[in-house]
Design a protein around this motif. Structure first.
Motif, short mmCIF file in Angstrom:
data_model
loop_
_atom_site.label_atom_id
_atom_site.label_comp_id
_atom_site.label_asym_id
_atom_site.label_seq_id
_atom_site.Cartn_x
_atom_site.Cartn_y
_atom_site.Cartn_z
N LEU A 278 8.14 6.30 0.25
CA LEU A 278 7.07 6.71 -0.72
C LEU A 278 6.10 5.66 -1.09
O LEU A 278 4.77 5.95 -1.07
N VAL A 279 6.55 4.42 -0.73
CA VAL A 279 5.49 2.98 -0.96
C VAL A 279 4.45 3.11 0.04
O VAL A 279 3.42 2.87 -0.02
N HIS A 280 5.31 3.48 1.15
CA HIS A 280 4.27 3.35 2.48
C HIS A 280 3.43 4.54 2.49
O HIS A 280 2.21 4.44 2.96
N LEU A 281 3.79 5.72 1.88
CA LEU A 281 2.77 6.89 1.64
C LEU A 281 1.37 6.36 0.73
O LEU A 281 0.65 7.22 0.75
N MET A 282 1.69 5.52 -0.03
CA MET A 282 0.81 5.25 -1.09
C MET A 282 -0.53 4.66 -0.45
O MET A 282 -1.69 4.43 -0.79
#
Length: 1086
Positions: free
Chosen positions: A441-445
């Protein structure tokens, strides 16, 4: 001919070929108001010719079918009720049924005609007249309708009786005072034995008197047996009614299961166990009522119906009334309905979404059916996503997460946002993948799409609330993104996180507040509220740096256009920045604003829909619809079943079954109890095959009866095997030309030497092959003892080269032995075993000597308790994982059981009984232990295919007079087997298994675990892996594959001075995550 064609009239707009365009006002002039509407049709209806009347009626019914208003033709049509032409009369009644309610006064004028038509010799006319009569909604004629219905109920034609049943609810809604008389009529209709009437009678019962269950008792079995032959509409009505009936007349088949799940675990307390035994004695074992079983058995074939409503009704019957073990049969039929129209898909998926919350195992085998197609509409996509999230378990989460990763990139914004929420739900439900999902999810940011970024921030916020202390870096990363994210909800979530956990980021939080104060005026209202909250929290925790900023923000908010913001500002100012007279609450500001808040529970939207019956409108809308009837609760004690014995047709009696069972029991008594081991294996295999066939035929039997049948069938299989042997003797006698007695084939039961051979160290498979050769050639005398000696010499020569030899691994009783002589110790696998038979040159030796490599070490396997002295009633059972290759299948894990008898008397017939396994698991039983004397200890080896999961394998351990429910759970390291590779291969494979397939972290090593031998010993203790030689002396590499699916698992440990970086790479994310945690814990452990 051409002239004839030219003179023909064109077809009219109302569908008749004889209509004249000039005579039909509807087609000649739309804006001409001088014509009389439908004048031509009225003229045709007044004609004396039947063909004109028929043509007019066809056109009128055609207009009605198209939705056009034909009510002004009612007087002209109603006159033709007396027409003698049958076709005209039928069409007139069709028209009158449609308009009788609107033109009640004119219909009343012809009521005498309808009454006469009730005596017509044609059944269709009688039924049509009754239908029209019941459609006239005038309370005045209710007595006439009642008489007509009472007469029609006794009609010879089932079609007329069916129409009478349809008229009952109409009369009841018109005049409820007639209920008692109508109930008598319904009672007559329920006793009707024709399939045409059954559905309509039940519908009338449901609408008039659903509380009168006593009317169903005597017709229950008849309805169950007629179910397959009733029309589809009637099947739906009957199944829904019988679902409620079953809930009031039978006890809950899952009651015992729920009590077992909810009981507390106090195995060490003897008093608790005694109380539990007394409770079990008081509570009788559940035996399903034969009528309950009849309903389930008769409804099951309807799962193959082409009508989706019928399939759905049977599915809800099984879900609400069947034992949990049998509900799975509906899954395949529901999956079949997903190929239908999208409207049907929506209803079916909504019901599956509710069912999958509690019964994941039902739909796990059909996981791929819920994968989303690009052609699916959004509402179908969201339902499938909901189901995929509900079905997520430790076993399949890696597959589901891989699928969800592709959905995030969808162009459908609503669907992409729902996918991110689904990832968050998976992370909150399965602790092993929480870190992996957070990283994803951090990568999706950093995604270009703002909606994806915003939803990711909101989900991360919820996940961080569960364990904020471990994710300080993520909060810092999100704080930096405040400048770039523009979606208000995402900005508000980031500000809330920083305010809530400001103590974790004391340097960053004041700076974020400074930036927000600059842009306060231009922010959305939801962001402004969070800026005010952030200012208040920081003023409490860090007043030196933020008090002035807080005052500035409050002053801006004081004059904001939104009254919510102004009110929040006034309220907080009194609490945070009190004046000369501080309020009483100002003292407790820190406790109020910085109190620990409970983490949000991420649940399915369908969780609260379980209160409604499946397949109903209320369930779809998630609110009580008009006319919805509550599903009754199960009774504590079953009502008297004799009320249903009034009318049982002899057609459905089955007297033959008990006789067959009695005959089998007699045979079983005559049969000798003891037999040779190999023959018993063959007999059990044949009996298992017969058991599976018998179960499919006798589903109506209770569970206890099924157990009796399976035990009886074993004796029948023994008879069959004896017959086959005698046939074989006869054929062999014919072939050799000798007498049957001379050529009798050698069988395991007759041979005494097989008992002696069992005590040898020789493998059983070798003996079997030798014996089979001797049986084919009966002329030669068997010499079983000479061959094993020669083979033992050959094996002893090879033992020097073999690292793990199956003949050495298992002793005479199946016990594990070690090459070092210490029982139970294991030699860790190494590259030396695979290189021992290869000739290596001096250069090669010098090259490998510089590599980091540790010699094999002895690992003592951990022993786990299966049954203790108390729970096993004197029988103690422990087990350990042998880490040897299973002789039954390479996909199985080999386990050694150790039995100890602490009782005063011997324990006999120890074996594995029933198995309750997850899909994909299997157990290979150990040979039955005939007897275990007082104080004696013995071992046995058996194998389990865990299917690469850490789910427990549940089974029954049986003795002659007792049965124990036990389960074995494999530590994740025991699901692996060593896999050799070069260092180059290791590096390349590790590179491929990065991202979400990698788990890594730093571990501080105690002083006694900093040398290379201790590090390797720790890894080998946790997992069954092989060390890969490395060029670096500070890098230790290990490789393995999962036993069931051969999924590559890599471990690397990079040592520094007093710490080490542990990295685990595995495509199965759950296995990788759990293995990493196990390694971390063993290194930290002093």
């Amino acid at each position: 001919m051409s002239g004839g064609y030219a003179n023909e009239k064109p077809p009219s707009s109302t569908g008749s070929a004889e209509g004249d365009l000039t005579a039909d006002p509807a087609s000649s002039g739309f804006f001409n108001t001088d014509f009389k509407r439908h004048e031509d049709l009225k003229t045709m209806l007044d004609s004396n010719r039947d063909n004109q009347k028929l043509e007019a009626m066809k056109r009128i019914v055609g207009m009605v079918a198209k939705g056009k208003d034909a009510s002004d033709l009612f007087p002209a049509v109603v006159k033709n009720v007396v027409c003698k032409n049958l076709e005209v009369k039928k069409l007139v009644y069709v028209y009158l049924t449609r308009y009788a309610e609107e033109q009640q006064d004119l219909a009343l004028l012809s009521i005498s005609t309808f009454q006469r038509a009730l005596k017509d010799p044609n059944q269709l006319i009688r039924a049509s007249a009754l239908r029209v009569l019941s459609s006239i909604r005038v309370p005045m004629i209710s007595p006439i309708m009642m008489l007509a219905i009472k007469e029609a109920v006794n009609d010879m034609s089932p079609y007329v009786r069916k129409t009478a049943a349809h008229g009952i609810p109409k009369l009841y809604s018109l005049d409820p005072e007639n209920k008692e008389q109508l109930v008598e009529v319904i009672e007559k209709l329920l006793a009707d034995k024709t399939t045409l009437v059954a559905g309509s009678a039940i519908q009338a019962f449901e609408e008039v008197c659903p509380e009168r269950i006593d009317l169903i008792h005597k017709n229950y079995r008849k309805l169950c047996n007629l179910l397959v032959d009733v029309e589809e509409w009637g099947q739906v009505v009957i199944v829904n009614m019988l679902t409620r009936y079953a809930r009031t007349q039978f006890i809950n088949p899952n009651k015992t299961d729920s009590s077992k799940e909810n009981k507390s675990f106090y195995e060490d307390s003897e008093k608790e166990e005694e109380e539990e035994e007394e409770r079990e004695k008081k509570e009788p074992t559940y035996v399903m009522d034969t009528d309950h079983r009849l309903l389930l058995r008769q409804a099951k074939p309807l799962l193959n119906s082409r009508n989706s409503a019928v399939v759905m009704s049977v599915a809800q019957l099984y879900y609400h009334c069947a034992p949990k073990a049998e509900v799975g049969v509906v899954a395949k039929s529901l999956i079949r309905l997903l190929r239908s129209h999208k409207e049907v898909q929506y209803i079916v998926l909504s019901n599956i979404a509710t069912m999958s919350i509690d019964r994941k195992g039902m739909f796990e085998p059909f996981l791929k059916s819920f994968y989303i197609r690009s052609s699916d509409p959004t509402h179908i996509k969201l339902l499938k996503l909901e189901i995929l999230t509900n079905l997520a378990t430790e076993t399949n989460i890696s597959t589901i997460l891989r699928e969800l990763q592709t959905y995030v990139t969808s162009n459908d914004k609503e669907f992409a946002a729902a996918t991110i929420q689904a990832i968050g739900r998976c992370a909150s439900n399965i602790a092993e993948i929480t870190d992996t999902c957070l990283n994803g999810l951090v990568h999706l940011m950093s995604n270009r799409d703002e909606s994806v970024v915003a939803e990711s921030v909101v989900v991360i916020k919820k996940l961080l609330q569960m364990q904020p202390s471990e994710h300080k870096d993520i909060i810092k990363h999100m704080a930096k993104m405040v400048d770039t994210i523009t979606v208000p909800m995402a900005r508000a979530s980031i500000l809330w996180l920083i305010g809530e956990y400001s103590e974790r980021v004391p340097k960053i939080a004041p700076d974020v507040l400074r930036k927000m104060a600059k842009t306060f005026i231009n922010e959305e209202d939801i962001v402004k509220l969070q800026i005010i909250n952030l200012a208040a929290k920081l003023c409490i925790t860090n007043p030196k740096q933020t008090k002035l900023l807080c005052q500035y923000v409050f002053n801006l908010a004081k004059y904001d256009q939104n009254y919510d913001i102004r009110d929040r500002c006034r309220f907080l100012r009194q609490m945070i920045l009190p004046g000369e007279k501080p309020s009483a609450l100002a003292k407790y500001a820190k406790k109020i604003f910085l109190a620990t808040k409970p983490a949000p529970v991420l649940e399915s939207k369908f969780k609260d829909r379980e209160q409604f019956q499946l397949g109903t409108l209320s369930h779809i809308l998630n609110t009580r619809a008009t006319g919805y009837q509550e599903l009754p609760d199960w009774p504590e004690v079953a009502p008297d079943s004799s009320v249903r014995n009034m009318e049982l047709p002899s057609l459905f009696d089955e007297p033959s079954k008990p006789k067959v069972r009695d005959r089998k029991k007699v045979v079983k008594k005559e049969k000798s109890f003891y037999s040779d081991e190999s023959s018993s294996v063959d007999e059990t295999e044949s009996s298992e095959d017969e058991d599976s066939d018998e179960e499919s035929d006798d589903e109506a039997e209770s569970d206890n009866e099924e157990v009796d049948e399976s035990s009886d069938e074993k004796s029948s299989s023994e008879e069959e095997s004896e017959e086959e042997d005698s046939d074989l003797d006869e054929k062999l006698a014919k072939f050799t030309g000798k007498k049957k007695e001379e050529v009798k084939v050698k069988r395991p039961v007759e041979s005494d030497e097989s008992l002696d051979e069992d005590s040898d160290d020789e493998d059983s498979s070798v003996e079997d092959s030798d014996e089979s050769e001797e049986e084919v050639k009966p002329k030669y005398k068997p010499q079983p003892k000479k061959q094993p000696k020669t083979k033992e010499k050959e094996i002893s020569k090879k033992k020097e080269d073999l690292l793990l030899d199956l003949d050495d691994a298992f002793g005479p009783n199946g016990a594990l032995t070690s090459s070092t002589g210490t029982p139970g110790d294991m030699l860790t696998p190494s590259m030396a075993g695979s290189l021992s038979n290869m000739s290596i040159s001096d250069k090669g030796m010098s090259a490998t000597s510089s590599m980091s490599f540790v010699q094999p070490t002895q690992i003592v396997p951990k022993t786990y308790e299966l049954l203790n002295k108390i729970s096993g009633n004197g029988l103690c059972v422990s087990y350990k994982f042998t880490r040897t290759i299973s002789v039954f299948s390479p996909k199985m894990v080999s386990i050694e059981l150790m039995f100890t008898n602490n009782k005063d008397d011997a324990i006999s017939a120890i074996k594995i009984g029933d198995k309750k396994l997850q899909p994909g698991m299997e157990i290979q039983d150990f040979p039955e232990i005939d007897s275990l004397g007082n104080g004696a200890t013995t071992t046995a080896v058996f194998s389990i295919n865990f299917n690469d999961t850490t789910q427990p394998a549940k089974f029954d351990l049986c003795t002659m007079d007792q049965k124990f429910n036990v389960s074995i759970t494999a530590p994740v390291g025991e699901l692996l087997q060593p896999h050799t590779m070069s260092e180059g291969e290791f590096t390349s494979q590790q590179g491929k298994l990065g991202g979400m397939n990698e788990n890594s972290g730093m571990v501080k090593l105690p002083e006694n675990k900093r040398d290379s031998t201790s590090i390797c010993k720790c890894v080998h203790t946790v997992a069954n892996v092989i060390q890969i030689p490395s060029q670096s002396t500070q890098l230790f590499q290990f490789a393995a594959q999962t036993v069931a699916t051969n999924t590559l698992t890599l471990i690397s440990i990079k040592k520094t001075d007093d710490s080490a970086k542990v990295t685990v790479n595995c495509e199965k994310m759950v296995i990788g995550s759990m293995l990493f945690k196990d390694l971390k814990s063993i290194f930290v452990k002093e």
